[in-house]
Design a protein around this motif. Sequence first.
Motif, PDB file in Angstrom:
ATOM      1  N   LEU A 188      46.701  31.640  28.285  1.00 50.50           N
ATOM      2  CA  LEU A 188      45.662  31.340  29.268  1.00 50.50           C
ATOM      3  C   LEU A 188      45.554  32.471  30.289  1.00 50.50           C
ATOM      4  N   VAL A 189      46.689  32.947  30.797  1.00 53.37           N
ATOM      5  CA  VAL A 189      46.667  34.045  31.760  1.00 53.37           C
ATOM      6  C   VAL A 189      46.101  35.309  31.115  1.00 53.37           C
ATOM      7  N   LYS A 190      46.509  35.608  29.894  1.00 54.38           N
ATOM      8  CA  LYS A 190      45.969  36.771  29.197  1.00 54.38           C
ATOM      9  C   LYS A 190      44.448  36.671  29.068  1.00 54.38           C
ATOM     10  N   ALA A 191      43.975  35.484  28.722  1.00 56.50           N
ATOM     11  CA  ALA A 191      42.531  35.308  28.551  1.00 56.50           C
ATOM     12  C   ALA A 191      41.796  35.493  29.871  1.00 56.50           C
ATOM     13  N   MET A 192      42.385  35.020  30.970  1.00 62.25           N
ATOM     14  CA  MET A 192      41.767  35.228  32.285  1.00 62.25           C
ATOM     15  C   MET A 192      41.713  36.700  32.645  1.00 62.25           C
ATOM     16  N   ARG A 193      42.774  37.441  32.346  1.00 61.02           N
ATOM     17  CA  ARG A 193      42.801  38.852  32.698  1.00 61.02           C
ATOM     18  C   ARG A 193      41.886  39.678  31.803  1.00 61.02           C
ATOM     19  N   HIS A 194      41.641  39.216  30.582  1.00 59.95           N
ATOM     20  CA  HIS A 194      40.843  40.009  29.646  1.00 59.95           C
ATOM     21  C   HIS A 194      39.385  39.575  29.579  1.00 59.95           C
ATOM     22  N   CYS A 195      39.020  38.465  30.184  1.00 57.47           N
ATOM     23  CA  CYS A 195      37.594  38.151  30.222  1.00 57.47           C
ATOM     24  C   CYS A 195      36.938  39.130  31.197  1.00 57.47           C
ATOM     25  N   PRO A 196      35.751  39.605  30.909  1.00 60.15           N
ATOM     26  CA  PRO A 196      35.162  40.681  31.714  1.00 60.15           C
ATOM     27  C   PRO A 196      34.640  40.238  33.073  1.00 60.15           C
ATOM     28  N   GLN A 197      34.420  38.942  33.256  1.00 60.70           N
ATOM     29  CA  GLN A 197      33.834  38.467  34.512  1.00 60.70           C
ATOM     30  C   GLN A 197      34.898  38.393  35.612  1.00 60.70           C
ATOM     31  N   PRO A 198      34.573  38.832  36.829  1.00 60.44           N
ATOM     32  CA  PRO A 198      35.484  38.618  37.951  1.00 60.44           C
ATOM     33  C   PRO A 198      35.650  37.123  38.217  1.00 60.44           C
ATOM     34  N   ILE A 199      36.882  36.722  38.540  1.00 59.84           N
ATOM     35  CA  ILE A 199      37.201  35.320  38.809  1.00 59.84           C
ATOM     36  C   ILE A 199      37.607  35.188  40.272  1.00 59.84           C
TER      37      ILE A 199
END
Length: 287
Positions: free
Chosen positions: A115-126
């Motif tokens: 989950l953390v990897k996916a958050m860091r690799h999605c291109p949109q700022p969170i």
Amino acid sequence: MAPDTTPTINAALMAGNRRPLAGYRATHFLWACSDGVARITLNRPERKNPLSFESYAELRDLFVALRHAHDVRAIVIAGAGGNFCSGGDVHEIIGPLIALPAPELLMFTRMTGDLVKAMRHCPQPIVAAVDGVCAGAGAILAMASDLRYGTARSKTAFLFARVGLAGCDMGACAMLPRIVGQGRAAEWIYSGRSVEGAEAERWGFFNRLVEPDALVAEATAFARQLADGPAFAHSLTKSMLHQEWAMDIDTAIEAEAQAQALCMLTEDFGHAYRAFAAKTKPVFEGR
């Protein structure tokens, strides 16, 4: 009328790499998207919004899918009912974990890390909007976001040591020191104590503090600024901020040179120049 010079993209390439996600229907949390800004709301307020096996998996899969979402340009993650997230549900996760053998335990810890990897690799700022309780995996969700808005009454705790676990969970020992510094991260993780909003802001964990009633609105307003900006360029900024942790300075400078050259090929770069010359505000299209 000037001819349309927009390049035609192969339909098969588009189908594999650009997908709409604004209309996504979530099962284990709330999802809403308006004009490119998506909002994820953890929605179990009666329990301070804990995560379950199912919500972990759905969040992971959603952030993976966001890599290809052309209609989502920024994301806000928040909690319902005055709290952000109390971590993994004690009864739905912690209890069952005690009875699992090692292979299944590793399956779980890898899923949470994914989950953390996916958050860091999605291109949109969170942008995380953190109010009230933000503990355990909830603190990790905030940490893994790109920016964090908090409140004075927020209480953030990396409480793994308090439940007999190591503090090295879901990337905390790699990421938290880069946000607040090695010494502060060590004290926070070893003690497992709750850090209130003002202290977390002084440490740099929160970008700013906001009144609770205005928290989600202000986080969304900042996400709107990001969504209205050059989306492709923002995605490269996020990628470089992540990748350069593992680079020496020379490698980082070269990587940034390549990234910036790519941005100079975009239509948004031309829009910005022409707007500057005409003394108008640029309208970015994300390409």
